[in-house]
Design an enzyme around this catalytic site. Sequence first.
Site, PDB file in Angstrom:
ATOM      1  N   SER A 288      82.848  72.049  62.221  1.00  7.55           N
ATOM      2  CA  SER A 288      83.285  72.168  60.832  1.00  7.55           C
ATOM      3  C   SER A 288      82.561  73.259  60.070  1.00  7.55           C
ATOM      4  O   SER A 288      83.132  73.884  59.171  1.00  7.55           O
ATOM      5  CB  SER A 288      83.094  70.823  60.114  1.00  7.55           C
ATOM      6  OG  SER A 288      81.747  70.383  60.240  1.00  7.55           O
TER       7      SER A 288
ATOM      8  N   HIS B  87      78.155  69.254  54.097  1.00  7.88           N
ATOM      9  CA  HIS B  87      78.518  70.621  54.461  1.00  7.88           C
ATOM     10  C   HIS B  87      78.090  71.594  53.363  1.00  7.88           C
ATOM     11  O   HIS B  87      77.975  71.207  52.197  1.00  7.88           O
ATOM     12  CB  HIS B  87      80.027  70.730  54.684  1.00  7.88           C
ATOM     13  CG  HIS B  87      80.515  69.959  55.865  1.00  7.88           C
ATOM     14  ND1 HIS B  87      80.904  68.638  55.771  1.00  7.88           N
ATOM     15  CD2 HIS B  87      80.654  70.307  57.171  1.00  7.88           C
ATOM     16  CE1 HIS B  87      81.281  68.207  56.963  1.00  7.88           C
ATOM     17  NE2 HIS B  87      81.134  69.203  57.828  1.00  7.88           N
TER      18      HIS B  87
ATOM     19  N   ASP C 106      80.625  66.668  49.597  1.00  8.05           N
ATOM     20  CA  ASP C 106      80.279  65.547  50.473  1.00  8.05           C
ATOM     21  C   ASP C 106      78.785  65.463  50.759  1.00  8.05           C
ATOM     22  O   ASP C 106      78.344  64.570  51.477  1.00  8.05           O
ATOM     23  CB  ASP C 106      81.062  65.633  51.792  1.00  8.05           C
ATOM     24  CG  ASP C 106      80.712  66.875  52.615  1.00  8.05           C
ATOM     25  OD1 ASP C 106      79.920  67.710  52.140  1.00  8.05           O
ATOM     26  OD2 ASP C 106      81.243  67.005  53.730  1.00  8.05           O
TER      27      ASP C 106
END
Length: 350
Positions: free
Chosen positions: A84, A249, A246
Amino acid sequence: MGVAGSVVPVGPRWRHAWRIARLAAIGTGATAAAAMATGGVLLGQARQARRTIPMAEAPPPRCDGMYGAKFPGPPLTMVVLGDSSAAGYGVHRRRETPGALLATGLSRRLHRPVLVRRFAVVGAISAALRHQVEAALECAPDIAVILIGGNDITNRTPRGLAVRYLVEAVHALRDAGCEVVVGTCPDLGAIRPIQPPLRWLAHRWSRQLAAAQTVAVVEAGGWTVSLGDLLGPRFVAEPHRMFAWDRFHPSAEGYAMAAAALLPTMLSALGSGQERRATPARGEGVRSLPKAAQEAARHAGTEVSGTQVRGRDRGPAGRWAQLRRRAFFGVNTVPQPGSATDTSTVEGLA
């Protein structure tokens, strides 16, 4: 009927030995009980962290396409592989993704167009690199950027297995004539939702994997840049600014800092970097590869590449490696004279 030597011994020496054995047994039981208790705490913390860190809601924006189309000449093909963090999860605009930032920087620095294909997948572990590389090789890439390792830590992938998958990926790309730059495993101990003692273990596991990745990648002919504690103290000092919503990240500015660290190494890998300074800066220089890997894991922003000493690739302690420290600048920051990142590199990310 007794057998010689089978009779249980008696006397003070035996009683002393029996006492030690009993204490050892008690100690072993206490250690096992402590380990079980600690394991219960860690499992509880892991469950809490998973509840705190939201699941991926939507795929990150695609960064595929041509950058710097106004420049003449054939395009340079860049592929982005990994998890990611490589895909750019946490941002909402194409230009904020690592692929777009790096492609823009390469294009402006090299004055040529850059074609980007992203094969990174949210949630990928190192085992997924095999399929990503197979797809990437169809593009005949000139350079590959790989960001991987964080999910191997959270999934507790055996370190040797994770490194083996990464090595296979680097070998396949290098055999095809593609330069490879790997951003090694970030320090998950810097993630706020992860609390001690799980944070301490995550910190240790992350560094161990990053060091192992460095050794393996450089041996395979690639270059590494340590991402360490999520690219420096600003991530600790300004978590709401540097992390995405979040809290796991990087934000757009966080990705820009990562790209600013990776870009100079990509230029060097392509043969377009600045010449090495005659006198290395503090912390730079030639080391044995294992030692270089350990130093890089401790200091975010350290580039490691293979080098030679007196015409030889290896010394008494193994492969020779060159360490170079990369400064971390934001997209609008002008570096100081003599720093490892030049103005044109930083402007290429703006």
